[in-house]
Design a protein around this motif. Structure first.
Motif, PDB file in Angstrom:
ATOM      1  N   ARG B  94       0.819  -1.205   0.000  1.00  0.00           N
ATOM      2  CA  ARG B  94       0.000   0.000   0.000  1.00  0.00           C
ATOM      3  C   ARG B  94       0.855   1.257   0.000  1.00  0.00           C
ATOM      4  O   ARG B  94       0.356   2.349  -0.210  1.00  0.00           O
ATOM      5  CB  ARG B  94      -0.944  -0.011   1.194  1.00  0.00           C
ATOM      6  N   GLY B  95       2.119   1.111   0.270  1.00  0.00           N
ATOM      7  CA  GLY B  95       2.997   2.269   0.228  1.00  0.00           C
ATOM      8  C   GLY B  95       2.940   2.951  -1.121  1.00  0.00           C
ATOM      9  O   GLY B  95       3.014   4.190  -1.215  1.00  0.00           O
ATOM     10  N   LYS B  96       2.782   2.134  -2.155  1.00  0.00           N
ATOM     11  CA  LYS B  96       2.723   2.678  -3.505  1.00  0.00           C
ATOM     12  C   LYS B  96       1.525   3.621  -3.649  1.00  0.00           C
ATOM     13  O   LYS B  96       1.649   4.741  -4.157  1.00  0.00           O
ATOM     14  CB  LYS B  96       2.589   1.508  -4.484  1.00  0.00           C
ATOM     15  N   ALA B  97       0.351   3.142  -3.131  1.00  0.00           N
ATOM     16  CA  ALA B  97      -0.862   3.942  -3.225  1.00  0.00           C
ATOM     17  C   ALA B  97      -0.710   5.243  -2.438  1.00  0.00           C
ATOM     18  O   ALA B  97      -1.086   6.321  -2.899  1.00  0.00           O
ATOM     19  CB  ALA B  97      -2.061   3.154  -2.721  1.00  0.00           C
ATOM     20  N   VAL B  98      -0.163   5.150  -1.254  1.00  0.00           N
ATOM     21  CA  VAL B  98       0.040   6.337  -0.417  1.00  0.00           C
ATOM     22  C   VAL B  98       0.910   7.339  -1.152  1.00  0.00           C
ATOM     23  O   VAL B  98       0.634   8.542  -1.189  1.00  0.00           O
ATOM     24  CB  VAL B  98       0.697   5.916   0.916  1.00  0.00           C
ATOM     25  N   ASN B  99       1.940   6.835  -1.762  1.00  0.00           N
ATOM     26  CA  ASN B  99       2.860   7.699  -2.501  1.00  0.00           C
ATOM     27  C   ASN B  99       2.126   8.458  -3.609  1.00  0.00           C
ATOM     28  O   ASN B  99       2.284   9.668  -3.740  1.00  0.00           O
ATOM     29  CB  ASN B  99       3.967   6.832  -3.086  1.00  0.00           C
ATOM     30  N   SER B 100       1.268   7.741  -4.349  1.00  0.00           N
ATOM     31  CA  SER B 100       0.563   8.397  -5.460  1.00  0.00           C
ATOM     32  C   SER B 100      -0.412   9.434  -4.909  1.00  0.00           C
ATOM     33  O   SER B 100      -0.585  10.512  -5.487  1.00  0.00           O
ATOM     34  CB  SER B 100      -0.149   7.358  -6.316  1.00  0.00           C
ATOM     35  N   LEU B 101      -1.083   9.121  -3.780  1.00  0.00           N
ATOM     36  CA  LEU B 101      -2.017  10.069  -3.174  1.00  0.00           C
ATOM     37  C   LEU B 101      -1.298  11.354  -2.800  1.00  0.00           C
ATOM     38  O   LEU B 101      -1.746  12.460  -3.125  1.00  0.00           O
ATOM     39  CB  LEU B 101      -2.649   9.447  -1.932  1.00  0.00           C
ATOM     40  N   THR B 102      -0.180  11.235  -2.108  1.00  0.00           N
ATOM     41  CA  THR B 102       0.543  12.428  -1.679  1.00  0.00           C
ATOM     42  C   THR B 102       1.005  13.219  -2.887  1.00  0.00           C
ATOM     43  O   THR B 102       0.984  14.452  -2.884  1.00  0.00           O
ATOM     44  CB  THR B 102       1.748  12.048  -0.805  1.00  0.00           C
ATOM     45  N   LYS B 105      -1.856  15.264  -4.064  1.00  0.00           N
ATOM     46  CA  LYS B 105      -2.165  16.404  -3.208  1.00  0.00           C
ATOM     47  C   LYS B 105      -1.207  17.559  -3.476  1.00  0.00           C
ATOM     48  O   LYS B 105      -1.597  18.712  -3.567  1.00  0.00           O
ATOM     49  CB  LYS B 105      -2.072  16.005  -1.735  1.00  0.00           C
TER      50      LYS B 105
END
Lengths: 120, 107
Positions: B94-102, B105
């Motif tokens: 999920r780190g990948k998803a978090v990275n894309s979200l940030t 933003k």
């Protein structure tokens, strides 16, 4: 194309390595060594008991041990179907490994069985 | 399966050896009664010992397991299932998803 190039490079690497030093599966070698160790320990214990029941003393017992270990080596080689190099890296693994530790348990069980049967 | 048979044979060999030991003790007792010196075992006990030794030999060679080939290119050493070959492992976290979200933003 890039994948093909990588594969070619990999093949080159592995063939280079096989020219330099022999490769083998170390994990399977460990398993084989463990099998040999178990066989030798068990047979030295059984050999000790038999030597004790037979009432062998002195040098005869050690000759008996060498005989047992020689037969064990032949048996292990037969178990490896006499193609030792596909299961071990050298012959010494089959012939010599576990010899001295086996001698200790042999002497222990030899004296133990001899005492129980012939002295008491 | 073969291992179970080998184990049973080993136990049987041990029983044969025990019986040979018991027979030897009896024999020594008889020798003491008739007042003779011990010179050697009777042939039947020696035969029993050899039989027990052979059975235990069989057990010792079969029970610990089969030898595995150490050659890297042998039939047995091929990775049959894809997960056995580490090159085919895919890691999704999920780190990948978090990275894309940030990233979204900030941009």
């Amino acid at each position: 194309m890039a994948v093909n190039g990588e594969l070619g490079a990999d093949e080159n690497k592995s063939s280079d390595a096989s020219n330099d030093l022999p490769i083998f599966n170390a994990e399977n070698l460990q398993t084989n060594m463990k099998v040999i160790y178990y066989s030798r320990t068990f047979l030295s214990i059984i050999g000790g008991v038999v030597a004790g029941i037979l009432g062998l003393t002195g040098l005869m017992g050690f000759i008996f041990y060498f005989l047992i270990m020689a037969i064990t080596s032949i048996g292990l080689a037969a178990k490896a179907k006499f193609s030792v190099h596909s299961y071990f890296d050298c012959w010494n693994r089959i012939i010599l490994d576990g010899f001295l530790s086996g001698l200790m348990s042999f002497v222990l069980f030899w004296t133990f069985a001899y005492d129980i049967i012939h002295i008491f | 399966m073969a291992m179970g048979i080998g184990f049973t044979i080993g136990i049987f060999g041990g029983l044969v050896l025990t019986h040979a030991a018991y027979a030897t003790v009896q024999y020594r007792g008889v020798l003491k009664i008739v007042d003779e010196e011990f010179s050697g075992l009777p042939i039947i006990v020696v035969a029993e010992l050899i039989l027990g030794l052979c059975l235990c030999f069989w057990a010792a060679l079969t029970v610990p397991g089969k030898f595995l080939s150490i050659l890297p290119d042998s039939e047995e050493n091929r990775p049959v299932a894809l997960p056995a070959n580490l090159d085919f492992m895919i890691f999704n976290h999920r780190g990948k998803a978090v990275n894309s979200l940030t990233n979204d933003k900030t941009s």
